[in-house]
Design an enzyme around this catalytic site. Structure first.
Site, PDB file in Angstrom:
ATOM      1  N   LYS A 127      -9.778  -6.112  -5.302  1.00 21.21           N
ATOM      2  CA  LYS A 127      -8.553  -6.316  -4.989  1.00 21.21           C
ATOM      3  C   LYS A 127      -8.130  -7.071  -6.161  1.00 21.21           C
ATOM      4  O   LYS A 127      -8.624  -8.209  -6.955  1.00 21.21           O
ATOM      5  CB  LYS A 127      -8.380  -7.219  -3.695  1.00 21.21           C
ATOM      6  N   ASP A 167      -0.542  -3.770  -1.915  1.00 23.64           N
ATOM      7  CA  ASP A 167      -0.004  -4.822  -0.648  1.00 23.64           C
ATOM      8  C   ASP A 167       0.937  -5.660  -0.310  1.00 23.64           C
ATOM      9  O   ASP A 167       1.445  -5.541  -0.584  1.00 23.64           O
ATOM     10  CB  ASP A 167      -1.979  -5.459  -0.639  1.00 23.64           C
TER      11      ASP A 167
HETATM   12  P1  NDP Z   1       4.157  -5.982   3.241  1.00 21.62           P
HETATM   13  O1  NDP Z   1       4.487  -6.486   2.314  1.00 21.62           O
HETATM   14  O2  NDP Z   1       5.158  -4.416   2.744  1.00 21.62           O
HETATM   15  O3  NDP Z   1       4.697  -6.280   4.514  1.00 21.62           O
HETATM   16  C1  NDP Z   1       4.367  -7.404   5.162  1.00 21.62           C
HETATM   17  C2  NDP Z   1       4.513  -8.103   6.288  1.00 21.62           C
HETATM   18  O4  NDP Z   1       3.975  -8.768   6.933  1.00 21.62           O
HETATM   19  C3  NDP Z   1       6.503  -8.399   5.807  1.00 21.62           C
HETATM   20  O5  NDP Z   1       7.264  -8.273   7.336  1.00 21.62           O
HETATM   21  C4  NDP Z   1       6.310  -9.770   6.089  1.00 21.62           C
HETATM   22  O6  NDP Z   1       7.069 -10.721   6.789  1.00 21.62           O
HETATM   23  C5  NDP Z   1       4.675  -9.763   7.200  1.00 21.62           C
HETATM   24  N1  NDP Z   1       3.948 -10.674   6.349  1.00 21.62           N
HETATM   25  C6  NDP Z   1       3.785 -11.895   5.336  1.00 21.62           C
HETATM   26  N2  NDP Z   1       2.869 -13.285   5.549  1.00 21.62           N
HETATM   27  C7  NDP Z   1       2.975 -12.956   6.594  1.00 21.62           C
HETATM   28  C8  NDP Z   1       2.561 -14.851   7.243  1.00 21.62           C
HETATM   29  N3  NDP Z   1       2.341 -15.125   6.957  1.00 21.62           N
HETATM   30  N4  NDP Z   1       3.301 -14.388   8.826  1.00 21.62           N
HETATM   31  C9  NDP Z   1       4.108 -13.634   9.338  1.00 21.62           C
HETATM   32  N5  NDP Z   1       4.077 -12.032   8.963  1.00 21.62           N
HETATM   33  C10 NDP Z   1       4.483 -12.002   7.519  1.00 21.62           C
HETATM   34  O7  NDP Z   1       2.766  -5.383   3.341  1.00 21.62           O
HETATM   35  P2  NDP Z   1       1.943  -4.311   3.625  1.00 21.62           P
HETATM   36  O8  NDP Z   1       2.674  -3.622   5.277  1.00 21.62           O
HETATM   37  O9  NDP Z   1       1.682  -3.003   2.672  1.00 21.62           O
HETATM   38  O10 NDP Z   1       1.028  -5.262   4.216  1.00 21.62           O
HETATM   39  C11 NDP Z   1       1.083  -5.606   5.877  1.00 21.62           C
HETATM   40  C12 NDP Z   1      -0.868  -5.378   5.785  1.00 21.62           C
HETATM   41  O11 NDP Z   1      -1.511  -5.137   5.988  1.00 21.62           O
HETATM   42  C13 NDP Z   1      -1.906  -6.319   4.975  1.00 21.62           C
HETATM   43  O12 NDP Z   1      -2.442  -7.616   5.637  1.00 21.62           O
HETATM   44  C14 NDP Z   1      -2.263  -6.209   4.354  1.00 21.62           C
HETATM   45  O13 NDP Z   1      -3.324  -6.508   3.318  1.00 21.62           O
HETATM   46  C15 NDP Z   1      -2.449  -4.884   5.212  1.00 21.62           C
HETATM   47  N6  NDP Z   1      -2.760  -3.420   4.758  1.00 21.62           N
HETATM   48  C16 NDP Z   1      -2.082  -2.882   3.841  1.00 21.62           C
HETATM   49  C17 NDP Z   1      -1.815  -1.439   3.221  1.00 21.62           C
HETATM   50  C18 NDP Z   1      -1.594  -0.446   2.390  1.00 21.62           C
HETATM   51  O14 NDP Z   1      -1.510   0.322   2.223  1.00 21.62           O
HETATM   52  N7  NDP Z   1      -0.211  -1.308   2.068  1.00 21.62           N
HETATM   53  C19 NDP Z   1      -3.528  -0.887   3.777  1.00 21.62           C
HETATM   54  C20 NDP Z   1      -4.418  -1.498   4.206  1.00 21.62           C
HETATM   55  C21 NDP Z   1      -4.087  -2.616   5.006  1.00 21.62           C
HETATM   56  P3  NDP Z   1       8.186 -11.492   5.904  1.00 21.62           P
HETATM   57  O15 NDP Z   1       8.967 -10.619   4.923  1.00 21.62           O
HETATM   58  O16 NDP Z   1       8.623 -12.803   5.949  1.00 21.62           O
HETATM   59  O17 NDP Z   1       7.133 -12.229   4.079  1.00 21.62           O
HETATM   60  O1  2IT Z   2      -5.901  -3.501   2.124  1.00 17.75           O
HETATM   61  C1  2IT Z   2      -5.542  -1.754   1.209  1.00 17.75           C
HETATM   62  O2  2IT Z   2      -6.410  -1.425   1.631  1.00 17.75           O
HETATM   63  C2  2IT Z   2      -4.865  -2.021   0.642  1.00 17.75           C
HETATM   64  N1  2IT Z   2      -3.857  -2.133   0.074  1.00 17.75           N
HETATM   65  C3  2IT Z   2      -4.049  -0.342  -0.262  1.00 17.75           C
HETATM   66  C4  2IT Z   2      -5.172  -0.319  -1.369  1.00 17.75           C
HETATM   67  C5  2IT Z   2      -5.206   0.652  -2.083  1.00 17.75           C
HETATM   68  O3  2IT Z   2      -5.737   1.018  -2.913  1.00 17.75           O
HETATM   69  O4  2IT Z   2      -5.469   1.776  -1.625  1.00 17.75           O
END
Ligand code: NDP
Ligand code: 2IT
Length: 448
Positions: A127, A167
């Site tokens: 990461k 992420d």
């Molecule tokens: P994005 O950046 O697309 O979206 C993040 C979202 O979470 C936004 O709506 C953001 O709001 C909100 N957020 C961030 N920080 C906070 C906080 N402190 N309190 C409340 N809301 C918050 O990210 P992703 O959708 O990609 O990721 C979301 C989650 O999923 C993370 O935990 C990530 O680690 C996990 N994840 C993502 C993967 C991926 O493929 N993208 C895979 C597996 C897990 P704001 O705009 O206000 O910051």
């Molecule tokens: O938390 C996660 O698994 C991710 N943000 C996706 C990682 C990836 O390599 O696709």
């Protein structure tokens, strides 16, 4: 017995990794699941697998200097944690958020090792990211930052070494800028990043994969209890990549999503966020980069400033924003209001107190390393397509993703059966199931 061991083990971990509470939290959860299993499998104890697995193979920290649109010099800090390569090259996302520091990325890299193992694909865990805040920055500033970040990162990664992805704060735009800089520095067009756009090496379904996968896993948990998402009211937190495609898949499976949120507040739409409203959210968040509050104004529904969705009654909850967003109290409110299943789209969104509440209530609880593994799994599928220099159809990728999520469900059932087999502890199942494969590979590869 096991409990004393966990305490002693954790005391050492905390001493060696001070001031990293999120890392301690992630390690404790795995240690609690795995330690009783180790008692019966001494070969792992003798080889000190657990002690080795909490130590990153390599940590890279670097300076990221760049200039903003007003010509002012900015300094951020960049990181890549290369946690474990027993199963394959390091694989995991990059997070750009002002709260990023070593401890957050170590927790995420640690989770990633077990998650990637669960996917059944050959990927190690890593990461990275930066304390850079993309909010309010121009496209040009984001590009300048990404180019500087990749200038240093490029010497540590490669398609057979370490393959980053997105992420929080890193989506298609950022992956594009970083890929461009890598290509320029190395004069190589390779699959060094995943989450690429379709016309230059990306995979169909990768944008959808985390949200779709999480929904498939929740559907599998409900099916196991002879139930389904059909007709269920769901709360989703966040409004980014994972949240958006969770809404899409829940709708397709006949459920109804009544909330979305961001770090400023929650919107509550009891009528449900249908396809048309979701298109508005996607435009708002991915193109205009606005706030979720604007949804409430547009669709004339309630906006709850400064609050998360967990007091709103639901059948199923999908925390899809950030770590520790469900406290013990939030979990109690969810259970009291009739929530029967939780799928963690985010990484470690439930606090340890919250997890205990869900487990005591014996609801279906899928921890992040199982529930959100569809994202990295489809990254693995993107890597396979890149290596073969061909592209699979949407249907092919979606079917593979679905199959992988069902396989993860089976693994959780296999290792997570409690008592007479009625209750499945998905936390224990995912932790032991993820651990065994990595541990066996580490034994095979000698003292590394
Ligand atoms: P994005 O950046 O697309 O979206 C993040 C979202 O979470 C936004 O709506 C953001 O709001 C909100 N957020 C961030 N920080 C906070 C906080 N402190 N309190 C409340 N809301 C918050 O990210 P992703 O959708 O990609 O990721 C979301 C989650 O999923 C993370 O935990 C990530 O680690 C996990 N994840 C993502 C993967 C991926 O493929 N993208 C895979 C597996 C897990 P704001 O705009 O206000 O910051
Ligand atoms: O938390 C996660 O698994 C991710 N943000 C996706 C990682 C990836 O390599 O696709």
């Amino acid at each position: 017995m096991a409990n004393t061991n966990v305490k002693q083990f954790m005391a050492k971990v905390i001493k060696r990794n001070p001031n990293e509470p999120e890392f301690h939290q992630a390690v404790l959860e795995v240690a609690e699941s795995v330690m009783p299993f180790l008692e019966k499998n001494k070969k792992y104890v003798d080889a000190k697998i657990l002690e080795r697995i909490v130590e990153p193979e390599r940590v890279i920290m670097f300076r990221v200097p760049w200039q903003n649109d007003r010509g002012k010099v900015q300094i951020n800090r960049g990181f890549r944690i290369e946690m474990n390569s027993a199963l394959g090259p390091y694989k995991g996302g990059l997070r750009f958020h002002p709260t990023v520091y070593l401890g957050i990325l170590k927790f995420l890299a640690f989770e990633q090792v077990f998650k990637n193992s669960l996917t059944t694909l050959p990927m190690g865990g890593g990461k990275g990211g930066s304390d850079f805040d993309p909010k309010g920055k121009s496209d040009n500033e984001v590009m300048k930052f990404c180019q500087s970040f990749m200038t240093e990162l490029s010497r540590h990664i490669g398609p057979n070494t370490d393959i980053p992805a997105g992420d929080i704060g890193v989506g298609g735009r950022e992956i594009g800028f970083m890929f461009g800089q890598y290509k320029r520095l190395r004069n190589e067009f390779t699959g060094v990043l995943t989450g690429k756009a379709l016309n230059w090496g990306g995979s169909l379904i990768r944008p959808e994969a985390t949200g779709y996968g999480c929904t498939y896993l929740v559907e599998a948990m409900l099916n196991y209890r002879k139930d389904s998402l059909k007709g269920k009211a769901c709360t989703v937190s966040g409004s980014g990549n994972v949240a958006q495609y969770t809404v899409e898949k829940v709708n397709q499976l006949g459920g109804k999503v009544v909330t979305l949120s961001d770090s400023s507040g929650t919107v509550h739409d009891p009528k449900g966020i249908d396809e048309k409203k979701l298109a508005f959210v996607m435009e708002l968040k991915n193109v205009k980069r606005g706030r979720i509050k604007e949804y409430a104004a547009k669709y004339n529904c309630k906006y709850i400033e400064g609050q998360r969705p967990w007091n709103i009654p639901c059948d199923v909850a999908f925390p899809s924003a950030v770590q520790n967003e469900i406290s013990g109290e939030d979990a109690e409110a969810l259970v009291k209001n009739g929530c029967i299943a939780v799928g963690e789209g985010a990484n470690m969104p439930t606090t340890p107190e919250g997890v205990k509440v869900f487990q005591n209530a014996k609801i279906c609880f899928a921890p992040g390393k199982a529930a959100n593994a569809g994202g990295v799994a489809t990254s693995g599928l993107e890597m396979s397509q890149n290596s073969q220099r061909l592209a699979w159809t949407r249907k092919e990728v979606d079917e593979k993703l679905h199959g992988i999520m069902l396989a993860i469900h089976d693994t959780c059932v296999r290792y997570g059966k409690e008592g007479k087999g009625k209750y499945i502890d998905y936390v224990k199942g995912a932790n032991i199931g993820g651990f065994v494969k990595v541990a066996d590979a580490m034994l095979d590869q000698g003292l590394v």
